[in-house]
Write a protein that holds these residues in place. Structure first.
Motif, PDB file in Angstrom:
ATOM      1  N   ILE A  53     -12.913 -14.479   6.100  1.00 62.86           N
ATOM      2  CA  ILE A  53     -12.530 -15.699   5.373  1.00 62.86           C
ATOM      3  C   ILE A  53     -12.542 -15.437   3.866  1.00 62.86           C
ATOM      4  N   LEU A  54     -13.549 -14.709   3.391  1.00 62.12           N
ATOM      5  CA  LEU A  54     -13.615 -14.386   1.963  1.00 62.12           C
ATOM      6  C   LEU A  54     -12.469 -13.461   1.548  1.00 62.12           C
ATOM      7  N   ILE A  55     -12.114 -12.518   2.415  1.00 64.49           N
ATOM      8  CA  ILE A  55     -10.961 -11.651   2.123  1.00 64.49           C
ATOM      9  C   ILE A  55      -9.692 -12.495   2.061  1.00 64.49           C
ATOM     10  N   LEU A  56      -9.571 -13.453   2.980  1.00 67.88           N
ATOM     11  CA  LEU A  56      -8.420 -14.371   2.950  1.00 67.88           C
ATOM     12  C   LEU A  56      -8.382 -15.138   1.626  1.00 67.88           C
ATOM     13  N   ALA A  57      -9.530 -15.638   1.193  1.00 69.07           N
ATOM     14  CA  ALA A  57      -9.589 -16.384  -0.074  1.00 69.07           C
ATOM     15  C   ALA A  57      -9.193 -15.499  -1.244  1.00 69.07           C
ATOM     16  N   TRP A  58      -9.625 -14.236  -1.213  1.00 71.33           N
ATOM     17  CA  TRP A  58      -9.276 -13.304  -2.296  1.00 71.33           C
ATOM     18  C   TRP A  58      -7.781 -12.989  -2.277  1.00 71.33           C
ATOM     19  N   ALA A  59      -7.215 -12.808  -1.080  1.00 78.41           N
ATOM     20  CA  ALA A  59      -5.818 -12.383  -0.969  1.00 78.41           C
ATOM     21  C   ALA A  59      -4.825 -13.543  -1.064  1.00 78.41           C
ATOM     22  N   TRP A  60      -5.254 -14.753  -0.771  1.00 83.94           N
ATOM     23  CA  TRP A  60      -4.331 -15.881  -0.662  1.00 83.94           C
ATOM     24  C   TRP A  60      -3.419 -16.068  -1.872  1.00 83.94           C
ATOM     25  N   PRO A  61      -3.918 -16.051  -3.100  1.00 88.33           N
ATOM     26  CA  PRO A  61      -3.025 -16.308  -4.237  1.00 88.33           C
ATOM     27  C   PRO A  61      -2.163 -15.111  -4.641  1.00 88.33           C
ATOM     28  N   ARG A  62      -2.390 -13.963  -4.051  1.00 91.76           N
ATOM     29  CA  ARG A  62      -1.671 -12.761  -4.462  1.00 91.76           C
ATOM     30  C   ARG A  62      -0.305 -12.666  -3.794  1.00 91.76           C
ATOM     31  N   GLY A  63       0.598 -11.964  -4.446  1.00 88.15           N
ATOM     32  CA  GLY A  63       1.914 -11.688  -3.868  1.00 88.15           C
ATOM     33  C   GLY A  63       2.920 -12.802  -3.988  1.00 88.15           C
ATOM     34  N   ALA A  64       2.728 -13.724  -4.905  1.00 93.01           N
ATOM     35  CA  ALA A  64       3.658 -14.854  -5.049  1.00 93.01           C
ATOM     36  C   ALA A  64       5.067 -14.387  -5.405  1.00 93.01           C
ATOM     37  N   ASP A  65       5.175 -13.203  -6.019  1.00 86.68           N
ATOM     38  CA  ASP A  65       6.494 -12.705  -6.396  1.00 86.68           C
ATOM     39  C   ASP A  65       7.261 -12.152  -5.183  1.00 86.68           C
ATOM     40  N   GLU A  66       6.575 -11.953  -4.052  1.00 87.71           N
ATOM     41  CA  GLU A  66       7.225 -11.493  -2.822  1.00 87.71           C
ATOM     42  C   GLU A  66       6.791 -12.410  -1.675  1.00 87.71           C
ATOM     43  N   PRO A  67       7.418 -13.584  -1.556  1.00 87.75           N
ATOM     44  CA  PRO A  67       6.953 -14.589  -0.588  1.00 87.75           C
ATOM     45  C   PRO A  67       7.000 -14.133   0.875  1.00 87.75           C
ATOM     46  N   ARG A  68       7.991 -13.315   1.249  1.00 93.39           N
ATOM     47  CA  ARG A  68       8.041 -12.840   2.649  1.00 93.39           C
ATOM     48  C   ARG A  68       6.845 -11.955   2.943  1.00 93.39           C
ATOM     49  N   MET A  69       6.555 -11.048   2.029  1.00 90.92           N
ATOM     50  CA  MET A  69       5.396 -10.166   2.216  1.00 90.92           C
ATOM     51  C   MET A  69       4.107 -10.987   2.214  1.00 90.92           C
ATOM     52  N   GLN A  70       4.000 -11.914   1.285  1.00 94.90           N
ATOM     53  CA  GLN A  70       2.810 -12.738   1.159  1.00 94.90           C
ATOM     54  C   GLN A  70       2.559 -13.514   2.452  1.00 94.90           C
ATOM     55  N   GLY A  71       3.580 -14.113   3.013  1.00 96.62           N
ATOM     56  CA  GLY A  71       3.433 -14.892   4.241  1.00 96.62           C
ATOM     57  C   GLY A  71       3.007 -14.031   5.416  1.00 96.62           C
TER      58      GLY A  71
END
Length: 181
Positions: A53-71
């Protein structure tokens, strides 16, 4: 309202800075508790999914410039969390956990393929194949003759008297053989 909002932003910024340390601490607690290092097992049952869950919280805001990868990465992390939770009950949760981790890895592969095609560049994959072939060529003579044909059968184990005891090795090679035939 402005002072409350400023305080909330300060707390969020502090949490963001502490998140990597919290992830490491949670992982260490999970390992120590679940591997019998003296911490109560219940701590591990909480810390193992908490780490994801903490890793999810850390990673969640990252990658906004690549939405397909982020999702796809987010979905993979959610499947990983599901797998971690399932494996807290090793007997009943093994198969659902295995499926969750498989789906997570498919999401990760899909995420990283948004940047490049599979096996591009080819050189690292070719070098890996050469190294694997070299390792196999060194290990193969040590496989007893009576096991060489059976090594491709499902769920075959090496002899109990083998160094290190009996080890299962057949399923992975069976899958490879089934796809090659």
């Amino acid at each position: 309202p402005s002072a409350g909002r400023t305080r909330l932003c300060t707390i969020a910024a502090m949490f963001k800075r502490l998140l990597p340390a919290l992830i490491a601490l949670s992982a260490l607690i999970a390992i120590a508790a679940l591997d019998g290092w003296g911490l109560p097992r219940a701590w591990g049952l909480i810390a193992k999914p908490l780490t994801t869950i903490l890793i999810l919280a850390w990673a969640w805001p990252r990658g906004a410039d690549e939405p397909r990868m982020q999702g796809r990465l987010r979905l993979g992390l959610l499947f990983s969390l599901s797998g971690d939770i399932c494996l807290l009950w090793p007997q009943q949760g093994f198969l659902p956990g295995l499926v969750s981790f498989l789906l997570a890895h498919l999401c990760y592969i899909g995420a990283f393929l948004t940047r490049s095609r599979l096996a591009r560049p080819r050189l690292p994959f070719a070098l890996y194949a050469l190294v694997a072939g070299g390792v196999l060529s060194q290990l193969w003579p040590g496989v007893p003759a009576e096991l060489r044909e059976r090594i491709f059968e499902r769920f075959v184990q090496g002899p109990a008297g083998a160094p290190g005891g009996a080890h299962g090795f057949g399923l992975g090679l069976w899958v490879v053989r089934a796809h090659l035939e």
